[in-house]
Design a protein around this motif. Structure first.
Motif, short mmCIF file in Angstrom:
data_model
loop_
_atom_site.label_atom_id
_atom_site.label_comp_id
_atom_site.label_asym_id
_atom_site.label_seq_id
_atom_site.Cartn_x
_atom_site.Cartn_y
_atom_site.Cartn_z
N THR A 29 0.92 -1.30 -0.03
CA THR A 29 -0.17 -0.08 0.03
C THR A 29 0.77 1.20 -0.09
N ASP A 73 -3.62 3.43 -0.23
CA ASP A 73 -4.00 3.21 -1.72
C ASP A 73 -3.09 1.72 -1.96
N TYR A 112 -1.30 0.13 -8.29
CA TYR A 112 -2.68 0.42 -9.05
C TYR A 112 -2.30 0.48 -10.40
N THR A 172 -4.02 6.78 -8.06
CA THR A 172 -5.29 5.72 -8.36
C THR A 172 -6.05 6.31 -9.61
#
Ligand SMILES: [Ca+2]
Ligand SMILES: [Ca+2]
Length: 504
Positions: A466, A471, A475, A487
């Protein structure tokens, strides 16, 4: 009723087991020690009776133990403190205590102490001393029906008469949560004088989270260590999380040194995560010392997802000074706009005297730590080894400056706007360049925009799962460089959608 039935069944089963084993043991004993004399039957009966009595006695003991266990008060009683309370009370919700210390003294292991809004202080000395595993929670409203530390600020203020919080106790793991901790001055304390103006913890594993720790001083007259907090011998189960550690000072003395304006860790393996560490100063006058924001000494702590911004050192290490810690780990931190008078505006690492330093730095953002003479993002010397992966290092005099025999290897670094990206014994591979396109650095917003060259340019190797705000990483299929994973990017879709479309 169900509990009683279960207990009775348990008791019966235990009786059966005990009786069976007793019977087997008895027969074995008889076989060995009794001859085939005429007394055998009589002795056998007597022993059967003795065994039965023994078994019954044991079953009664077990039943008694079960009964005691069922009626014992469960740990985790809640005690209550408010500014309208009285220390003659029992700290109940209707008859609250007046001081936090009274509730701590009354509490036993695993109890919770709820403290209502207001300011708690003492006329002299330490505001609270904790040496047991209790959970202290501030931020309650007056009748304890709602909790929100922002709405109901609960302040522990030492008014410079002493330290605010003193945690002492091998194995104790107290929780301190939701307080404003201010006005500390450890320079007048008898215990560990000059160490930890706001909080000093020794040989305990404290959980210190979501507090505002501000305007504390470790010493006003001599050397000071850890203006806001000092953790001494804190094991890996210790947590400093989600706090705002703001405007603390290690020393205000003009002729001595200060170390660690915000936070000082000594021989500690604590997890320091998600804190904002800002506006702290190691020495606010002409004195020297190191570590404007944080000072790490020995130990192997982990710093993850902290914002270490705008701290000042009168010596080295504006954001962070690391002395002989091995290994220390930095992930997802934003280290920006810190100032060092001499060396290492962002971070200075030093190993020596038989204690090498080694650090693993992954997915951090170093920016604009060039406000004093120490305009280096990352500086290391002597017996030090650094391994850097996926870091953004921008706007410094020197991005990474390593003086041999110290060494650093840097992989997937985004360099931009540095007068020199690297100097000294640095091996740098897979460099990325270009403006990282921070959203608003002046407002301390170091998120990267979707068109940043940092997006999807990093390596999976060692990247945390993360980013600094939780987040997921990666991603959009690939890892971003720096503390933020963007993101909004959709490179994956843009690449793979046409391939899928071809099949139709
Ligand atoms: Ca990505
Ligand atoms: Ca993000």
């Amino acid at each position: 009723m169900w509990l009683d039935l279960r207990k009775a069944l348990t008791a019966f089963l235990l009786y059966d087991i005990l009786w069976s084993s007793n019977r087997i043991a008895y027969h074995e004993t008889v076989r060995l020690f009794l001859s085939n004399s005429g007394e055998e039957k009589m002795k056998s009966r007597t022993r059967h009776l003795a065994s039965l009595l023994t078994a019954v006695f044991l079953v009664l003991l077990v039943a008694a133990a079960l009964a005691t266990r069922g009626t014992k008060a469960s740990p985790g009683t809640t005690l209550y403190v408010s500014t309208s309370g009285d220390d003659g009370n029992d700290c109940t919700i209707t008859e609250t205590c007046r001081t936090v210390q009274r509730a701590i003294d009354v509490a036993t292991t695993d109890d919770e102490i709820h403290v209502a809004e207001g300011t708690y202080t003492v006329t002299a000395g330490t505001v609270i001393t904790v040496s047991k595993t209790v959970k202290l929670r501030g931020g309650w409203n007056a009748d304890f029906t709602a909790r929100d530390p922002d709405l109901y600020p609960t302040t522990l203020d030492a008014q410079r008469q002493g330290r605010v919080v003193y945690i002492i106790g091998l194995g104790a793991s107290p929780t301190i949560e939701g307080f404003t901790i201010t006005g500390g001055n450890a320079g007048v304390e008898d215990n560990y004088r000059g160490m930890g103006g706001g909080i000093y913890s020794r040989a305990a594993a404290p959980i210190i989270q979501n507090n505002i720790i501000t305007d504390n001083i470790a010493s006003t007259v001599a050397m000071g260590f850890g203006g806001g907090l000092y953790l001494d011998y804190a094991p890996a189960s210790s947590v400093i999380s989600g706090n705002q550690i703001l405007s603390n000072t290690a020393s205000t003395s003009t002729d001595t040194n200060g170390f660690g304006g915000g936070l000082y860790l000594n021989y500690s393996a604590a997890i320091v995560s998600g804190n904002t560490i800002s506006g702290n100063i190691n020495n606010s006058t002409a004195g020297g010392g190191h570590g404007g924001g944080v000072y790490l000494s020995l130990g192997n702590p982990t710093l993850d997802g902290n914002r270490i911004i705008s701290n000042t050192s009168s010596g080295g290490g504006g954001g962070l000074y690391v002395s002989r810690s091995a290994p220390f780990t930095l992930t997802n931190n934003i280290i920006a706009q810190n100032r060092a008078a001499y060396t290492g505006g962002g971070i200075l690492v030093w190993g020596g005297g038989g204690y090498p330093a080694s650090g693993v730095l992954i997915n951090n953002t170093f920016a604009q730590n060039n406000l004093g003479n120490g305009g280096e993002g990352v500086f290391a010397s002597n017996d030090t080894t650094l391994t850097l992966t996926n870091n953004i290092i921008v706007s410094h005099t020197y991005g990474i400056y390593i003086i041999s025999p110290a060494t650093a290897t840097a992989d997937y670094t985004l360099f931009y706007g540095n007068t020199n990206d690297t100097a000294g014994s640095v091996t740098s591979t897979h460099e990325v360049s270009g403006d990282p396109l921070f959203v608003n650095p002046a407002g301390w917003d170091y998120h990267i925009q979707v068109t940043s060259p940092a997006v999807n340019s990093g390596t999976f190797n060692g990247a945390p799962a993360t980013d600094f705000e939780g987040d997921p990483r990666p991603y959009d299929c690939f890892v971003d460089i720096g503390a933020d994973e963007n993101t909004a990017s959709d490179q994956c879709r843009r690449i793979y959608l046409p391939l899928i479309m071809k099949n139709y």
